[in-house]
Design an enzyme around this catalytic site. Structure first.
Site, PDB file in Angstrom:
ATOM      1  N   HIS A 126       0.827  -1.210   0.000  1.00  0.00           N
ATOM      2  CA  HIS A 126       0.000   0.000   0.000  1.00  0.00           C
ATOM      3  C   HIS A 126       0.864   1.264   0.000  1.00  0.00           C
ATOM      4  O   HIS A 126       0.368   2.354   0.245  1.00  0.00           O
ATOM      5  CB  HIS A 126      -0.965   0.009   1.183  1.00  0.00           C
ATOM      6  N   CYS A 138       4.491  12.245 -14.613  1.00  0.00           N
ATOM      7  CA  CYS A 138       5.335  12.641 -15.744  1.00  0.00           C
ATOM      8  C   CYS A 138       6.535  11.713 -15.903  1.00  0.00           C
ATOM      9  O   CYS A 138       7.166  11.683 -16.960  1.00  0.00           O
ATOM     10  CB  CYS A 138       5.791  14.092 -15.595  1.00  0.00           C
ATOM     11  N   CYS A 171       8.559  18.464 -13.690  1.00  0.00           N
ATOM     12  CA  CYS A 171       7.532  19.183 -14.451  1.00  0.00           C
ATOM     13  C   CYS A 171       6.857  20.308 -13.666  1.00  0.00           C
ATOM     14  O   CYS A 171       6.100  21.092 -14.243  1.00  0.00           O
ATOM     15  CB  CYS A 171       6.470  18.206 -14.964  1.00  0.00           C
ATOM     16  N   GLY A 210      -3.260  -9.582  11.696  1.00  0.00           N
ATOM     17  CA  GLY A 210      -3.930  -8.320  11.962  1.00  0.00           C
ATOM     18  C   GLY A 210      -4.468  -7.610  10.745  1.00  0.00           C
ATOM     19  O   GLY A 210      -4.551  -6.382  10.732  1.00  0.00           O
TER      20      GLY A 210
END
Length: 276
Positions: A126, A138, A171, A210
Protein backbone atom coordinates in the site's frame (compact mmCIF):
# COMPACT_ATOMS: atom_id res chain seq x y z
CA UNK A 1 -9.48 -28.33 14.43
CA UNK A 2 -5.89 -29.55 14.15
CA UNK A 3 -3.47 -27.97 16.56
CA UNK A 4 -1.91 -24.79 15.20
CA UNK A 5 1.51 -26.03 16.32
CA UNK A 6 1.19 -29.05 14.01
CA UNK A 7 0.26 -26.81 11.09
CA UNK A 8 3.23 -24.52 11.81
CA UNK A 9 5.63 -27.46 12.01
CA UNK A 10 4.39 -28.96 8.75
CA UNK A 11 4.76 -25.58 7.06
CA UNK A 12 8.28 -25.13 8.40
CA UNK A 13 9.25 -28.57 7.15
CA UNK A 14 7.91 -27.92 3.65
CA UNK A 15 9.52 -24.48 3.64
CA UNK A 16 12.98 -25.94 3.58
CA UNK A 17 12.28 -25.59 -0.15
CA UNK A 18 9.62 -22.85 -0.21
CA UNK A 19 8.74 -19.53 1.45
CA UNK A 20 7.39 -18.70 4.86
CA UNK A 21 5.40 -15.49 4.36
CA UNK A 22 3.80 -13.03 6.77
CA UNK A 23 1.06 -10.66 5.61
CA UNK A 24 0.58 -7.81 8.07
CA UNK A 25 -2.23 -5.29 8.46
CA UNK A 26 -3.19 -2.44 10.76
CA UNK A 27 -3.85 -4.83 13.67
CA UNK A 28 -0.09 -5.33 14.04
CA UNK A 29 0.46 -1.61 14.72
CA UNK A 30 -2.55 -1.14 16.99
CA UNK A 31 -0.43 -2.11 20.02
CA UNK A 32 1.80 0.85 19.14
CA UNK A 33 -1.17 3.21 19.52
CA UNK A 34 -1.92 3.62 15.82
CA UNK A 35 -5.66 3.28 15.13
CA UNK A 36 -6.71 0.46 12.84
CA UNK A 37 -8.48 1.43 9.65
CA UNK A 38 -11.81 -0.24 10.22
CA UNK A 39 -11.95 -0.89 13.97
CA UNK A 40 -14.28 1.02 16.30
CA UNK A 41 -11.79 3.90 16.53
CA UNK A 42 -10.36 3.39 13.08
CA UNK A 43 -9.11 6.15 10.81
CA UNK A 44 -11.48 5.17 8.03
CA UNK A 45 -14.45 4.81 10.39
CA UNK A 46 -14.18 8.23 12.00
CA UNK A 47 -12.64 9.86 8.95
CA UNK A 48 -11.69 13.52 9.06
CA UNK A 49 -13.61 16.50 10.37
CA UNK A 50 -15.31 17.26 7.07
CA UNK A 51 -15.27 14.16 4.86
CA UNK A 52 -16.26 10.53 4.78
CA UNK A 53 -13.18 8.28 4.62
CA UNK A 54 -13.98 6.70 1.27
CA UNK A 55 -14.17 10.11 -0.37
CA UNK A 56 -11.19 11.68 1.42
CA UNK A 57 -8.79 8.81 0.73
CA UNK A 58 -9.01 9.06 -3.04
CA UNK A 59 -6.99 10.52 -5.89
CA UNK A 60 -10.15 12.35 -6.98
CA UNK A 61 -10.26 14.21 -3.67
CA UNK A 62 -6.53 14.92 -3.80
CA UNK A 63 -6.89 16.39 -7.29
CA UNK A 64 -9.20 19.07 -5.89
CA UNK A 65 -7.72 19.46 -2.39
CA UNK A 66 -3.98 18.77 -2.63
CA UNK A 67 -2.96 21.20 0.15
CA UNK A 68 -5.50 19.71 2.54
CA UNK A 69 -4.42 16.13 1.83
CA UNK A 70 -0.75 17.02 2.27
CA UNK A 71 -1.52 18.73 5.59
CA UNK A 72 -3.34 15.60 6.78
CA UNK A 73 -0.41 13.50 5.54
CA UNK A 74 2.03 15.40 7.75
CA UNK A 75 -0.36 14.96 10.67
CA UNK A 76 -0.38 11.19 10.08
CA UNK A 77 3.41 11.18 9.73
CA UNK A 78 3.60 12.81 13.16
CA UNK A 79 1.30 10.11 14.58
CA UNK A 80 3.55 7.42 13.10
CA UNK A 81 6.78 9.13 14.25
CA UNK A 82 5.54 9.30 17.84
CA UNK A 83 4.62 5.61 17.86
CA UNK A 84 7.20 2.93 18.63
CA UNK A 85 7.53 -0.59 17.20
CA UNK A 86 5.90 -3.14 19.48
CA UNK A 87 6.59 -6.74 20.46
CA UNK A 88 5.09 -8.12 17.22
CA UNK A 89 7.38 -5.96 15.06
CA UNK A 90 10.46 -7.14 16.92
CA UNK A 91 9.33 -10.78 16.86
CA UNK A 92 9.14 -10.62 13.06
CA UNK A 93 12.71 -9.29 12.96
CA UNK A 94 13.84 -12.20 15.12
CA UNK A 95 11.96 -14.70 12.95
CA UNK A 96 13.55 -13.22 9.81
CA UNK A 97 17.00 -13.81 11.29
CA UNK A 98 16.08 -17.44 11.97
CA UNK A 99 14.48 -18.18 8.58
CA UNK A 100 16.88 -16.07 6.50
CA UNK A 101 16.08 -16.20 2.75
CA UNK A 102 12.93 -18.28 3.36
CA UNK A 103 11.33 -15.31 5.16
CA UNK A 104 9.09 -12.81 3.34
CA UNK A 105 7.13 -9.96 4.89
CA UNK A 106 4.30 -8.36 2.92
CA UNK A 107 2.71 -5.40 4.66
CA UNK A 108 -0.33 -3.23 4.07
CA UNK A 109 0.94 -0.78 6.68
CA UNK A 110 2.39 2.58 5.66
CA UNK A 111 3.61 3.57 9.13
CA UNK A 112 7.30 2.56 8.76
CA UNK A 113 7.29 0.60 12.04
CA UNK A 114 8.50 -2.63 10.46
CA UNK A 115 11.53 -0.82 9.04
CA UNK A 116 12.24 0.94 12.32
CA UNK A 117 12.15 -2.41 14.12
CA UNK A 118 14.70 -3.79 11.64
CA UNK A 119 12.76 -5.87 9.08
CA UNK A 120 14.63 -6.24 5.78
CA UNK A 121 12.99 -8.59 3.28
CA UNK A 122 9.66 -6.82 2.99
CA UNK A 123 7.20 -5.45 0.45
CA UNK A 124 4.89 -2.47 1.05
CA UNK A 125 1.81 -3.20 -1.04
CA UNK A 126 0.00 0.00 0.00
CA UNK A 127 3.04 2.25 -0.32
CA UNK A 128 4.47 4.40 2.46
CA UNK A 129 4.62 7.94 3.81
CA UNK A 130 8.37 8.29 3.32
CA UNK A 131 8.03 8.92 -0.39
CA UNK A 132 6.19 11.04 -2.95
CA UNK A 133 5.84 11.05 -6.71
CA UNK A 134 4.50 13.34 -9.41
CA UNK A 135 0.70 13.49 -9.29
CA UNK A 136 0.72 13.89 -13.08
CA UNK A 137 2.91 10.78 -13.47
CA UNK A 138 5.33 12.64 -15.74
CA UNK A 139 7.95 10.00 -14.91
CA UNK A 140 8.44 6.86 -12.85
CA UNK A 141 10.63 8.69 -10.34
CA UNK A 142 9.91 8.43 -6.62
CA UNK A 143 11.31 11.06 -4.26
CA UNK A 144 11.82 11.28 -0.52
CA UNK A 145 9.28 13.52 1.21
CA UNK A 146 11.32 16.61 2.22
CA UNK A 147 12.57 16.35 5.79
CA UNK A 148 12.67 20.16 5.97
CA UNK A 149 8.89 20.15 6.36
CA UNK A 150 8.07 19.69 10.05
CA UNK A 151 5.40 17.25 11.17
CA UNK A 152 2.05 18.89 11.81
CA UNK A 153 -0.72 18.96 14.40
CA UNK A 154 -4.17 18.10 13.09
CA UNK A 155 -5.19 21.67 12.20
CA UNK A 156 -1.75 23.15 11.46
CA UNK A 157 -1.51 24.31 7.84
CA UNK A 158 1.44 24.06 5.49
CA UNK A 159 3.28 27.31 4.80
CA UNK A 160 3.88 28.73 1.32
CA UNK A 161 7.55 27.71 1.47
CA UNK A 162 6.64 24.18 2.57
CA UNK A 163 4.18 23.79 -0.30
CA UNK A 164 6.93 24.86 -2.70
CA UNK A 165 8.93 21.78 -1.63
CA UNK A 166 6.08 19.47 -2.61
CA UNK A 167 6.34 19.92 -6.38
CA UNK A 168 7.76 17.57 -8.99
CA UNK A 169 11.34 18.61 -9.88
CA UNK A 170 10.81 17.50 -13.48
CA UNK A 171 7.53 19.18 -14.45
CA UNK A 172 6.53 21.47 -11.57
CA UNK A 173 3.21 19.72 -10.86
CA UNK A 174 2.27 19.06 -7.24
CA UNK A 175 3.53 15.75 -5.91
CA UNK A 176 1.40 13.19 -4.07
CA UNK A 177 2.14 10.70 -1.28
CA UNK A 178 3.34 7.38 -2.65
CA UNK A 179 0.40 5.41 -1.23
CA UNK A 180 -2.55 3.50 -2.66
CA UNK A 181 -5.89 5.31 -2.42
CA UNK A 182 -9.38 3.82 -2.54
CA UNK A 183 -10.01 4.70 -6.19
CA UNK A 184 -6.67 3.34 -7.45
CA UNK A 185 -5.35 -0.05 -8.57
CA UNK A 186 -2.41 -2.15 -7.49
CA UNK A 187 0.57 -2.19 -9.86
CA UNK A 188 4.05 -3.66 -9.85
CA UNK A 189 6.02 -0.42 -9.99
CA UNK A 190 4.72 1.12 -6.78
CA UNK A 191 2.96 -1.73 -4.98
CA UNK A 192 4.74 -4.95 -6.05
CA UNK A 193 1.61 -6.81 -7.12
CA UNK A 194 3.39 -9.25 -9.46
CA UNK A 195 6.31 -9.83 -7.10
CA UNK A 196 4.11 -10.61 -4.10
CA UNK A 197 1.85 -12.92 -6.11
CA UNK A 198 4.96 -14.89 -7.15
CA UNK A 199 6.02 -15.07 -3.50
CA UNK A 200 2.57 -16.34 -2.50
CA UNK A 201 2.67 -18.97 -5.26
CA UNK A 202 5.86 -20.42 -3.72
CA UNK A 203 4.76 -20.11 -0.09
CA UNK A 204 4.34 -23.21 2.07
CA UNK A 205 2.90 -21.29 5.00
CA UNK A 206 1.27 -17.85 4.91
CA UNK A 207 0.38 -16.09 8.16
CA UNK A 208 -2.20 -13.28 8.05
CA UNK A 209 -1.39 -10.97 10.96
CA UNK A 210 -3.93 -8.32 11.96
CA UNK A 211 -5.47 -7.75 8.53
CA UNK A 212 -9.23 -7.76 7.97
CA UNK A 213 -8.99 -8.69 4.29
CA UNK A 214 -10.97 -5.69 3.06
CA UNK A 215 -8.74 -5.01 0.02
CA UNK A 216 -8.14 -7.03 -3.14
CA UNK A 217 -4.45 -7.95 -3.22
CA UNK A 218 -4.30 -9.55 0.26
CA UNK A 219 -7.20 -11.82 -0.75
CA UNK A 220 -5.41 -12.67 -4.00
CA UNK A 221 -2.26 -13.58 -2.05
CA UNK A 222 -4.22 -15.96 0.18
CA UNK A 223 -5.96 -17.48 -2.83
CA UNK A 224 -2.63 -17.94 -4.61
CA UNK A 225 -1.03 -19.69 -1.64
CA UNK A 226 -3.97 -22.07 -1.24
CA UNK A 227 -4.18 -22.77 -4.97
CA UNK A 228 -0.57 -23.92 -5.10
CA UNK A 229 -0.78 -26.18 -2.06
CA UNK A 230 0.30 -23.90 0.78
CA UNK A 231 -1.39 -23.46 4.14
CA UNK A 232 -2.77 -20.20 5.56
CA UNK A 233 -3.18 -19.26 9.22
CA UNK A 234 -5.45 -16.26 9.83
CA UNK A 235 -4.25 -14.58 13.05
CA UNK A 236 -6.82 -12.07 14.22
CA UNK A 237 -8.89 -11.30 17.29
CA UNK A 238 -12.12 -11.99 15.41
CA UNK A 239 -13.50 -13.35 12.15
CA UNK A 240 -13.16 -11.10 9.11
CA UNK A 241 -13.42 -10.95 5.32
CA UNK A 242 -10.79 -13.66 4.96
CA UNK A 243 -12.97 -15.92 7.07
CA UNK A 244 -15.95 -15.31 4.78
CA UNK A 245 -13.94 -16.04 1.65
CA UNK A 246 -11.79 -18.98 2.72
CA UNK A 247 -13.26 -20.74 5.77
CA UNK A 248 -14.31 -23.74 3.68
CA UNK A 249 -10.85 -24.23 2.17
CA UNK A 250 -9.00 -27.30 3.44
CA UNK A 251 -5.68 -25.60 4.17
CA UNK A 252 -7.12 -22.42 5.75
CA UNK A 253 -6.92 -22.19 9.56
CA UNK A 254 -7.92 -19.58 12.12
CA UNK A 255 -6.03 -18.49 15.22
CA UNK A 256 -8.07 -16.16 17.41
CA UNK A 257 -5.72 -14.28 19.71
CA UNK A 258 -3.13 -11.54 19.67
CA UNK A 259 -0.47 -11.30 16.99
CA UNK A 260 2.30 -11.06 19.61
CA UNK A 261 1.04 -14.23 21.31
CA UNK A 262 0.99 -16.14 18.02
CA UNK A 263 4.48 -14.97 17.00
CA UNK A 264 5.87 -16.07 20.35
CA UNK A 265 4.38 -19.53 19.69
CA UNK A 266 5.80 -19.47 16.15
CA UNK A 267 9.32 -18.65 17.33
CA UNK A 268 9.22 -21.56 19.77
CA UNK A 269 8.17 -23.92 16.97
CA UNK A 270 11.09 -22.75 14.81
CA UNK A 271 13.50 -23.78 17.56
CA UNK A 272 11.77 -27.13 18.04
CA UNK A 273 11.74 -27.76 14.30
CA UNK A 274 15.46 -27.03 14.00
CA UNK A 275 16.29 -29.70 16.58
CA UNK A 276 14.30 -32.44 14.80
Amino acid sequence: MRAITNIINEGLTRARRNNITFLTGAGVSSASGIPTYRGADGIWVKGTKFYKPESFGTFKHFSNNADEVWQYTFFRKKMFAEAKPNEAHFSLVSIEKELKERFHLITQNIDNLHQRAGSKNMYEIHGNLREMRCSDECSKEVYDIPREIPLKDHEEDLTYDEKALLVCPRCGEVTRPNILWFDEYYNERNFKVDTTLRIAKNTSLLMILGSSGATNLPNALVRQTLQYGGSVIDVNLEDNVFTEHFKDKKQYYSYRGSVAEFLDLFEKQIKINETI
